[in-house]
Design an enzyme around this catalytic site. Sequence first.
Site, short mmCIF file in Angstrom:
data_model
loop_
_atom_site.label_atom_id
_atom_site.label_comp_id
_atom_site.label_asym_id
_atom_site.label_seq_id
_atom_site.Cartn_x
_atom_site.Cartn_y
_atom_site.Cartn_z
N ASP A 120 -8.57 47.03 24.78
CA ASP A 120 -7.54 47.29 25.77
C ASP A 120 -7.92 48.27 26.86
O ASP A 120 -8.74 48.00 27.71
CB ASP A 120 -6.27 47.74 25.04
CG ASP A 120 -5.68 46.61 24.19
OD1 ASP A 120 -6.48 45.78 23.75
OD2 ASP A 120 -4.47 46.55 23.98
N SER A 465 2.18 43.84 25.04
CA SER A 465 0.90 43.52 24.42
C SER A 465 0.42 42.18 24.97
O SER A 465 1.23 41.29 25.29
CB SER A 465 1.07 43.43 22.91
OG SER A 465 0.00 42.73 22.32
#
Length: 551
Positions: A120, A465
Amino acid sequence: MRSDEVKKGLERTPHRALWKATGLDDEDLERPIIGVANAWNDILPGHVHLDRLAKHVREGVLSGGGTPVEFGVMGICDGIAMGHAGMNFSLPSRELVADTVESMTQAHRLDGLVLLASCDKILPGMVMGALRVEAPSIVVTGGPMLPGQWGERQTTLVSSFEGIGEVKAGSLTEAELAEIEEVSCPGCGSCQGMYTANTMASLFEGMGLSLPGCATAPAVSAERDRIARRSGRRIVELVETGENLQRFVTRSSLLNGVRLDMALGGSTNTALHLPAIANEAGVELTLEDFDQIGREVPHLCDMSPGGQYVLLDLDRAGGVQAVMSRINEFLDDAPTVSGTGTRGLAESARVSDPEVIRAVPDPVHGTGGIAVLRGNLAPNGSVVKTGAVHDDMLRHEGPARVFDSEGEAMDAIMGGEIVGGDVVVIRNEGPKGGPGMPEMLSPTSAIAGMGLERSVALLTDGRFSGGTRGPCVGHVSPEAAAGGAIGLIEGGDAVKIDVPERRLSVDLSEGELEERRARWSPPDEELSGWLARYVPQVSGADEGAVLRPEG
């Protein structure tokens, strides 16, 4: 070489003494000093194997004629941090990662960098830090995790999240969910679908910051080790030719990244990270660029979470370069760290499975996998992952169910208070209001697991997400804490989402909004630690949530 500043001349005798205390000798110090920025730790599944890859990187550097020196970089697992106060630190940690890479490189005058990470915000943070220094750099990602298997059902991390909603809906037992928990994440690597980690890895390969094949070769494969070793050799060559990272991070390469993003149907978090990287490079990249490219480049890969394929399937189908070959007509020809231009790499690639990587005339969707929505609820923009939305939910209008935190919304969803037609509004979760713009997978997965993703929409000034699917609109800007209209919505207000028309609005007149704004006051929250320094400086999501000087 930059490192001459800390190893050459009479005045640098103490410096050489300190280098020699680490085991280096005069021959080592004659070579380029290559920093291996390693985000290994024992917590992140995507990072637990980076010590193995670092070994191959170091051997590649040595065989290429450089001297590797390794240093650690922090990393937060969004999945473990999610759903509690830990998620407030996730996106802000991107700045700590960037600061670490910049500080270690500048302080020790390293000649080049290998940026070794998987997940991420760690990947973009490393690139942001590397852009601040005059050192050639190459990105090596850890590779995707293999999918799991539960009976005839293929599983991913999202299976465990959505399983919670399935239990509440009665379609799965707790004992069955416990079995899914055991197999959802079968080993090391970044989580299996086109979630944020794998999206960023793919975009960096497409932008030319990694060697071909780097994004999709499985974490457990020997090919992953070979890519690490080749990258170690290649960085020495880049140092010798003086090709700094700024050569490869340009407006053309960033636009290529957005084009690839649209074809893949990647995570909406790219609308934060790519503008933040552009900011460090001194290049303009805005939500308007995402919107324009999303109208031009079709969605070609039906990837999880919204689709049926995982990164293993994409790798077997030809990987990122094969996707680039499909959209070659849209690409700018830009230099890459491999030494071959974007167009040349794309032309040499081959699609081995046209179902996984579809052709432009036969797309999954005719427009890109991400759309930018505007309107009186988001005058500065908002984003939705259209590739993960059912066609019958691309337009939705319903009453707002308003919650001032993710936790409140989760309680209502799990308590059965949300019904078909509702629009769940979660606010005060933006960069300033969260603080730190928390990522949400629990409420979106609960909605999907309970079978409501085709009748309930969700919008927030927070972020999602990459594992989210369904009609979920995030990054609503301005955020509530900055006085945005999302902070003025009341329960029952009619909210309209129109993805084809790129509109997000609430059925209120400007006069009514102004009247409510006059009564509004920002949330009063006591902050401590470094988040208290972060909040006054962070920009809106529409600018990438980058730090600006106070005042």
